[in-house]
Design a protein around this motif. Structure first.
Motif, short mmCIF file in Angstrom:
data_model
loop_
_atom_site.label_atom_id
_atom_site.label_comp_id
_atom_site.label_asym_id
_atom_site.label_seq_id
_atom_site.Cartn_x
_atom_site.Cartn_y
_atom_site.Cartn_z
N UNK A 88 0.74 -1.39 0.02
CA UNK A 88 0.02 0.19 -0.06
C UNK A 88 0.89 1.22 0.07
N UNK A 89 2.12 1.26 0.17
CA UNK A 89 2.89 2.25 0.22
C UNK A 89 3.12 2.80 -1.14
N UNK A 90 3.68 4.10 -1.38
CA UNK A 90 3.87 4.76 -2.66
C UNK A 90 4.81 4.07 -3.41
N UNK A 91 5.87 3.34 -2.67
CA UNK A 91 6.92 2.67 -3.27
C UNK A 91 6.65 0.91 -3.18
N UNK A 92 5.42 0.63 -2.98
CA UNK A 92 5.17 -0.82 -2.94
C UNK A 92 5.05 -1.65 -4.12
#
Length: 336
Positions: free
Chosen positions: A54-58
């Protein structure tokens, strides 16, 4: 003790004292894989894959994970492991003198146990267990995949069924979990008091003077307003020992930065930015990284793993090509 911890509870892991009974089969203490490990652990680790995705860098992190599996996973099971990892929300790993145990939480079927080759099948209550020569695995309620090597899955199954836990996690690791602010996205802790690890540290120049006073080390990674924050803590019982850890860590930081600048500049930048300090009897580490800095590090590892995976595939292709092709022998007339 005596009551079931709530999901996400950092310090209150598997209870001691009165039994913890969830009331519903399959719930277990806190329903969290880390609390389900139990036992007398030397090392414990928890990775929240769901939070990472779910992270921007996922998406970038997931590509790096796939590349790592292709480069290092068992030859016959790479595709299956990638598929299983894609359905895993949380992974917990524990290791001690008796072996290692992993508990995965997500969505699974018995087909995910294909990496357990051969062996026999047994049951424990309602649970079907698959055995190999040195490992065992089972899928529970489609939500958990439990794997153990040189050990048993029985304790995990008991905790999942809400039965009394005769072997809770060790107190030093419970303290480590609380000291680094809970689980976060990634969490790992190592308990130092065991003899073999003390001997190993005693052989390391710079750490010999603190071995007897060390208790545990822990690290967590969590999202921050800028990107990610890494926290680390080595807990000792004397301020002098904490200072020894700090001095040795600073020496290692300087040496690693110099060597990594040639081989892995993004990693060197991260190592150089580590903030090392002491807080009383503890040596601490902190690193706050922006998304671009984290992106550079993930991209470096992804590239390295993909190169390794490509080389591995080349070797496997050569091996397959070099295998001798059986040729038919001369015809032999049947005996009269």
């Amino acid at each position: 003790g005596g009551s079931c911890p709530t999901p996400g509870s950092a310090a209150n892991v598997t209870p001691t004292g009165a039994p913890c009974r969830g009331g519903v089969a399959g719930t277990g203490p806190a329903q969290d894989p880390l609390t389900l490990l139990g036992g007398d652990l030397l090392v414990a680790m928890r990775v929240d894959f769901g939070a990472i995705r779910r992270h921007a860098l996922g998406a970038m992190a997931e590509r790096a994970l796939v590349a790592m599996i292709r480069a290092t996973g068992p030859r016959e099971g790479v595709a299956g492991l990638i598929e299983t990892a894609a359905r895993t929300e949380v992974l917990a790993f524990g290791g001690g003198n008796s072996g290692m145990v992993a508990v995965l939480q997500g969505s699974y079927t018995p087909a995910d146990l294909a990496f357990i080759i051969g062996g026999e099948h047994t049951t424990r209550r309602q649970h079907a267990i698959r055995h190999a020569r040195r490992s065992v695995a089972t899928v529970v309620d489609g939500r958990y995949l439990v794997f153990a090597e040189h050990s048993s899955v029985d304790g995990v199954l008991d905790r999942l069924d809400g039965l009394e836990d005769p072997a809770p996690q060790t107190v030093p690791l419970q303290n480590a979990i609380a000291a680094v602010d809970g689980y976060q996205t990634y969490f790992t802790a190592v308990g130092v008091p065991l003899g073999e690890l003390r001997e190993e540290l005693g052989r390391e120049r710079g750490f010999r003077d603190m071995v007897a006073d060390a208790r545990w080390a822990a690290m967590s990674i969590a999202p921050s307003s800028a990107g990610l924050e890494v926290r680390g803590r080595v807990h000792t019982v004397t301020e002098a020992a904490a200072r020894v850890v700090l001095d040795a860590s600073q020496d290692l930081q300087q040496q690693a930065t110099y060597e990594l600048m040639r081989e892995a500049p993004p990693i060197a930048v991260g190592v150089r930015a580590l903030v090392l300090a002491t807080e009383g009897t503890d040596a601490t580490l902190r690193w706050t990284a922006t998304d671009p800095e984290v992106r550079d590090i993930i991209e470096f590892f992804r590239s390295e793993f993909e190169d390794d995976a490509a080389r591995r595939q080349q070797y496997e292709d050569v091996d397959a090509y070099a295998e001798p092709v059986p040729t038919p022998g001369p015809a032999v007339a049947p005996a009269p």
